[in-house]
Design a protein around this motif. Sequence first.
Motif, PDB file in Angstrom:
ATOM      1  N   SER A   1     -26.802 -63.063 -49.736  1.00 48.52           N
ATOM      2  CA  SER A   1     -26.335 -64.445 -49.807  1.00 48.52           C
ATOM      3  C   SER A   1     -27.097 -65.341 -48.841  1.00 48.52           C
ATOM      4  CB  SER A   1     -24.830 -64.514 -49.542  1.00 48.52           C
ATOM      5  OG  SER A   1     -24.513 -64.113 -48.224  1.00 48.52           O
ATOM      6  N   ARG A   2     -27.431 -64.811 -47.669  1.00 47.55           N
ATOM      7  CA  ARG A   2     -28.240 -65.593 -46.735  1.00 47.55           C
ATOM      8  C   ARG A   2     -29.614 -65.890 -47.339  1.00 47.55           C
ATOM      9  NH1 ARG A   2     -26.482 -62.099 -41.453  1.00 47.55           N
ATOM     10  NH2 ARG A   2     -24.955 -63.564 -40.597  1.00 47.55           N
ATOM     11  N   HIS A   3     -30.190 -64.865 -47.964  1.00 45.70           N
ATOM     12  CA  HIS A   3     -31.512 -65.063 -48.562  1.00 45.70           C
ATOM     13  C   HIS A   3     -31.455 -66.063 -49.708  1.00 45.70           C
ATOM     14  CE1 HIS A   3     -35.631 -64.232 -49.505  1.00 45.70           C
ATOM     15  NE2 HIS A   3     -35.372 -63.654 -50.655  1.00 45.70           N
TER      16      HIS A   3
ATOM     17  N   HIS B   1     -36.404 -61.695 -47.001  1.00 40.93           N
ATOM     18  CA  HIS B   1     -35.520 -62.101 -45.908  1.00 40.93           C
ATOM     19  C   HIS B   1     -35.823 -61.322 -44.633  1.00 40.93           C
ATOM     20  CE1 HIS B   1     -31.863 -63.381 -43.898  1.00 40.93           C
ATOM     21  NE2 HIS B   1     -31.431 -62.135 -43.779  1.00 40.93           N
ATOM     22  N   THR B   2     -35.808 -61.999 -43.502  1.00 40.34           N
ATOM     23  CA  THR B   2     -35.895 -61.354 -42.198  1.00 40.34           C
ATOM     24  C   THR B   2     -35.116 -62.178 -41.195  1.00 40.34           C
ATOM     25  OG1 THR B   2     -37.390 -60.486 -40.490  1.00 40.34           O
ATOM     26  CG2 THR B   2     -38.033 -62.551 -41.548  1.00 40.34           C
TER      27      THR B   2
ATOM     28  N   LEU C   1     -30.026 -53.108 -41.520  1.00 44.13           N
ATOM     29  CA  LEU C   1     -31.262 -53.894 -41.415  1.00 44.13           C
ATOM     30  C   LEU C   1     -31.283 -54.940 -42.530  1.00 44.13           C
ATOM     31  CD1 LEU C   1     -34.089 -54.349 -40.145  1.00 44.13           C
ATOM     32  CD2 LEU C   1     -34.957 -52.671 -41.804  1.00 44.13           C
ATOM     33  N   PRO C   2     -31.180 -56.220 -42.211  1.00 43.34           N
ATOM     34  CA  PRO C   2     -31.138 -57.257 -43.245  1.00 43.34           C
ATOM     35  C   PRO C   2     -32.359 -57.260 -44.150  1.00 43.34           C
ATOM     36  CG  PRO C   2     -30.476 -58.147 -41.118  1.00 43.34           C
ATOM     37  CD  PRO C   2     -31.035 -56.784 -40.861  1.00 43.34           C
TER      38      PRO C   2
ATOM     39  N   TRP D   1     -23.038 -58.783 -54.546  1.00 41.23           N
ATOM     40  CA  TRP D   1     -24.117 -58.958 -53.576  1.00 41.23           C
ATOM     41  C   TRP D   1     -23.544 -58.760 -52.190  1.00 41.23           C
ATOM     42  CZ3 TRP D   1     -22.711 -63.027 -56.907  1.00 41.23           C
ATOM     43  CH2 TRP D   1     -21.869 -63.998 -56.354  1.00 41.23           C
ATOM     44  N   ASN D   2     -24.424 -58.702 -51.201  1.00 41.81           N
ATOM     45  CA  ASN D   2     -23.969 -58.516 -49.825  1.00 41.81           C
ATOM     46  C   ASN D   2     -24.293 -59.752 -48.990  1.00 41.81           C
ATOM     47  OD1 ASN D   2     -26.726 -58.206 -48.715  1.00 41.81           O
ATOM     48  ND2 ASN D   2     -26.722 -56.231 -49.790  1.00 41.81           N
ATOM     49  N   LEU D   3     -23.889 -59.721 -47.729  1.00 34.74           N
ATOM     50  CA  LEU D   3     -24.063 -60.870 -46.847  1.00 34.74           C
ATOM     51  C   LEU D   3     -25.535 -61.252 -46.707  1.00 34.74           C
ATOM     52  CD1 LEU D   3     -22.969 -62.905 -44.768  1.00 34.74           C
ATOM     53  CD2 LEU D   3     -23.109 -61.092 -43.055  1.00 34.74           C
TER      54      LEU D   3
END
Length: 223
Positions: A50-52, A152-153, A175-176, A45-47
């Motif tokens: 992981s935030r989401h 996610h945004t 773009l996240p 996974w990407n950053l």
Amino acid sequence: MTRVHDMGGRFGDGPVDPSPEPVFKEDWHARALAVTLAAGALGQWNLDTSRHARERLSPKDYARFSYYEKWISALADLLEENGVVTRDELMAGQGAGPSPLSGRKLRADAVAGALARGGPADRPVDSAPKFAPGDVVRTRRPARNAFVAGGHTRLPSYAAGAVGRILHHHGAHVLPDANAHGRGESPEHLYTVVFDAAELWGAPERAGDEVTCDLWQSYLEPA
């Protein structure tokens, strides 16, 4: 709709205590950070994903968990969702056998170098920036992911529909909103936008206070 983590400007949480604190209040906090970084090195996974994952924790859990409880709980979800471990392995605290990802483990002597390199998110794009420092802009309303419903945004709900001024152009970055959901990096121009605190809160702590947000181009329109 907003998620429980999007809490800027919310009443009832009390003042922010700026007193110095230890980096890790408990010994296991350092281990939680280390395990999260090591698992990220597996490349599953990407950053932004992981935030989401942390944002997707249930509101009850998010409200009662400490900072690193959020990290380790979201990591458990990511590990299971991506097939790195099974629920039974998580419950048992050990793997059922060798992992096909073992060759990608982050060795202790490689940690400092990996952290020093980081994960740059700037990307080249052919398009020119739509805005320049000094331009007056309005943010998208509502603050939502345009690709995935409830996704996610990085546009906080408290800044949705607000008028601000471009302070700085950072070039183009991943773009996240797309990257968190496996839709590619879709780089866009990124700006620091400055808002008068009264525009966001209505009654700022002090007249003239400002709030800055780093926002992607698709979040903005000319005001």
